[in-house]
Design a protein around this motif. Structure first.
Motif, PDB file in Angstrom:
ATOM      1  N   ALA A  12       0.843  -1.196   0.000  1.00 37.12           N
ATOM      2  CA  ALA A  12       0.000   0.000   0.000  1.00 37.12           C
ATOM      3  C   ALA A  12       0.878   1.245   0.000  1.00 37.12           C
ATOM      4  N   THR A  14       0.692   5.785  -0.408  1.00 38.04           N
ATOM      5  CA  THR A  14      -0.207   6.940  -0.342  1.00 38.04           C
ATOM      6  C   THR A  14      -0.060   7.851  -1.554  1.00 38.04           C
ATOM      7  N   HIS A  60      -6.043   0.222  -0.779  1.00 38.42           N
ATOM      8  CA  HIS A  60      -5.422  -0.383   0.383  1.00 38.42           C
ATOM      9  C   HIS A  60      -6.139  -1.585   0.969  1.00 38.42           C
ATOM     10  N   ASN A  62      -7.085  -4.023   3.202  1.00 38.77           N
ATOM     11  CA  ASN A  62      -6.744  -4.231   4.619  1.00 38.77           C
ATOM     12  C   ASN A  62      -5.272  -3.954   4.905  1.00 38.77           C
ATOM     13  N   LYS A  64      -1.953  -1.185   5.326  1.00 43.76           N
ATOM     14  CA  LYS A  64      -1.654   0.186   5.727  1.00 43.76           C
ATOM     15  C   LYS A  64      -0.272   0.559   5.195  1.00 43.76           C
ATOM     16  N   THR A  67       3.938  -0.260   6.751  1.00 42.34           N
ATOM     17  CA  THR A  67       3.927  -1.323   7.759  1.00 42.34           C
ATOM     18  C   THR A  67       4.731  -2.561   7.364  1.00 42.34           C
ATOM     19  N   ASP A 114       6.738   5.977   2.130  1.00 42.42           N
ATOM     20  CA  ASP A 114       5.654   5.714   3.084  1.00 42.42           C
ATOM     21  C   ASP A 114       6.145   5.180   4.416  1.00 42.42           C
TER      22      ASP A 114
END
Length: 123
Positions: A12, A14, A60, A62, A64, A67, A114
């Motif tokens: 994931a 951003t 995304h 589930n 984040k 991570t 990220d």
């Protein structure tokens, strides 16, 4: 056999433009696919040495952003460290204790835009 190899890892992100530039221009991944836009954007990349692809995604579900811990191997840790620094990647110092004090396994780490952590390990 039902399970033969890992095909792809999905991560994931951003900001796709920033993530794509980091992986392609600074880490040297090759962009193989680029689909969609906005919150439904996927970019698949491969390492020059092959192996599973890495797919960046703004969808995304589930996951984040920031991570994951991932490991890359290199045969020359010092050269990899200098090469990434020259490309503007913020890398931490080379250490020799990946598996604990006295292990002698050289490594360093860096974070993507990220905050996902990459460990570069001398193999």
């Amino acid at each position: 056999m039902a399970n033969e190899k890992i095909l792809m890892l999905q991560m994931a992100v951003t900001d796709m433009a920033k993530a794509k530039a980091f992986y392609a221009e600074q880490l040297g991944f090759k962009v193989t696919k680029d689909y969609g836009k906005g919150d439904r954007h996927w970019v698949s990349l491969e390492l020059p040495g092959g192996g599973p692809s890495l797919t960046l995604s703004t969808m995304h579900v589930n996951m984040k952003p920031g991570t994951m811990n991932l490991y890359l191997s290199t045969s020359d840790i010092e050269a990899a460290h200098e090469q990434l620094k020259a490309k503007g990647v913020e890398v931490n110092d080379v250490q020799d204790n990946l598996y604990g004090p006295g292990s002698g396994v050289k490594w360093f780490d860096l974070n993507d835009p990220d905050g996902n952590r990459w460990l570069m390990v001398q193999s």
